[in-house]
Design an enzyme around this catalytic site. Structure first.
Site, PDB file in Angstrom:
ATOM      1  N   CYS A  67      -0.333  20.902  -9.787  1.00 17.02           N
ATOM      2  CA  CYS A  67      -2.150  21.349  -9.420  1.00 17.02           C
ATOM      3  C   CYS A  67      -2.267  19.740  -8.944  1.00 17.02           C
ATOM      4  CB  CYS A  67      -2.736  21.366 -10.682  1.00 17.02           C
ATOM      5  SG  CYS A  67      -2.420  23.097 -10.905  1.00 17.02           S
ATOM      6  N   ASN A 114      -7.311  16.669 -17.519  1.00 20.24           N
ATOM      7  CA  ASN A 114      -6.004  16.235 -15.804  1.00 20.24           C
ATOM      8  C   ASN A 114      -6.352  14.462 -15.851  1.00 20.24           C
ATOM      9  OD1 ASN A 114      -5.842  19.290 -14.431  1.00 20.24           O
ATOM     10  ND2 ASN A 114      -4.873  18.327 -16.437  1.00 20.24           N
ATOM     11  N   ARG A 137       0.887  -1.305  -0.050  1.00 21.99           N
ATOM     12  CA  ARG A 137      -0.314  -0.207  -0.180  1.00 21.99           C
ATOM     13  C   ARG A 137       0.594   0.852   0.231  1.00 21.99           C
ATOM     14  NH1 ARG A 137      -3.092  -3.992   3.566  1.00 21.99           N
ATOM     15  NH2 ARG A 137      -2.307  -2.934   5.346  1.00 21.99           N
ATOM     16  N   ARG A 138       2.321   1.120  -0.625  1.00 20.13           N
ATOM     17  CA  ARG A 138       2.931   2.083  -0.001  1.00 20.13           C
ATOM     18  C   ARG A 138       3.592   2.825  -2.185  1.00 20.13           C
ATOM     19  NH1 ARG A 138       6.874  -0.007   3.595  1.00 20.13           N
ATOM     20  NH2 ARG A 138       5.677  -0.039   5.519  1.00 20.13           N
ATOM     21  N   TYR A 178     -13.329  29.626 -13.463  1.00 21.46           N
ATOM     22  CA  TYR A 178     -12.773  31.053 -13.062  1.00 21.46           C
ATOM     23  C   TYR A 178     -13.902  32.497 -13.162  1.00 21.46           C
ATOM     24  CZ  TYR A 178      -8.088  29.910 -12.415  1.00 21.46           C
ATOM     25  OH  TYR A 178      -6.878  29.504 -11.849  1.00 21.46           O
TER      26      TYR A 178
END
Length: 279
Positions: free
Chosen positions: A153, A189, A132-133, A221
């Site tokens: 971001c 993204n 889990r790393r 925005y």
């Protein structure tokens, strides 16, 4: 309407109805005006890629090919040199964040290379995929102090595997993003990191599972409300687009190319909308 289009409209409506306005924002428009936004916090969605739920809206055209090229610039080329992005891939929209030395600073791909992030990730998954790393973390304060530049971001991605009843191993991915421009970058993204998930799954001959997407500050925005209302009025395509990676199982991560990806049944609504970016 696809699941992604439902999510897209729900997010827009939520921001318009329940969002609050930022104050003293860092970004600015090209005319120098402060770029404030209306935002909500704690946005989370799950896409079950096994069922064909890909995070791409059909309400406007999304430049997926360019997004995947940017991803490879970060995780394969492992550089922040804009000449590589612009000359090798023909992607030029990062120029606004150039810091003066031809790079975007010690960020993104430069961070990946400095800490051997992909090498360590692939090694960790090979040794024990159930560990889990297995994490990518681009939020490195040492790098931020080294040079100026836009802070990441989309900064953390976590990977887990599941062995299902069919005996196959499925790779799940969780993307954590500090900030996201809902109308311009949300699906760019998300699809970038689905592509990364697919590349890693192919490397290990695994299946692609679920994609979990958390955005801390999801915003529109203050010069985009007209476009937001236009998107809410549009009727989504009846097609269900999906991303396909046309390489054999076991293909090395670094041998996968942008042209190996194919976006199938993608018929977005036109015309394209114009946005003045906040820098």
């Amino acid at each position: 309407m696809t699941y992604a289009d439902q999510v897209f409209k729900q997010n827009i409506q939520n921001i318009l109805d329940n969002g609050v306005f930022s104050e003293n924002a860092r970004p600015k428009y090209k005319d120098g005006q402060m770029a404030n936004s209306k935002y909500v916090t704690g946005s989370f969605v799950t896409y079950d890629l096994q069922k064909g739920e890909f995070p791409i809206t059909t309400l406007r055209p999304i430049p997926i090919k360019s997004a995947i090229k940017e991803l490879m610039w970060i995780y394969q080329d492992q550089t922040s040199e804009l000449s590589v992005l612009e000359e090798k891939y023909g992607v030029k929209y990062w120029g606004e964040w150039r810091i003066g030395d031809g790079t975007i600073g010690q960020r993104y791909g430069a961070t990946v290379k400095k800490y051997n992030i992909i090498g360590k990730l692939l090694e960790g998954l090979a040794k024990n995929p159930w560990n889990r790393r297995n994490i990518i973390n681009l939020w490195q304060y040492e790098d931020f102090e080294e040079t100026e530049g836009l802070l990441p971001c989309a900064f953390q991605t976590m990977f887990d595997v599941r062995r299902e009843k069919d005996g196959q191993i499925y790779l799940d991915a969780t993307l954590i993003q500090r900030s996201n421009d809902m109308l311009v970058a949300h699906h760019i993204n998300a699809m970038q990191y689905v592509a990364l998930q697919m590349m890693i799954a192919k490397h290990f001959s695994w299946k692609v599972g679920k994609f979990f997407y958390f955005v801390n500050n999801l915003h529109i925005y203050d010069n985009q409300f007209e476009q937001a209302n236009e998107l809410m009025k549009r009727t989504a395509s009846e097609k269900e687009p999906r991303l396909v990676l046309n390489v054999p199982d076991g293909t090395n991560f670094f041998d996968i190319k942008p042209e190996d990806f194919e976006l199938v049944d993608y018929e977005p609504v036109k015309p394209q909308l114009k946005f003045d970016l906040a820098i």
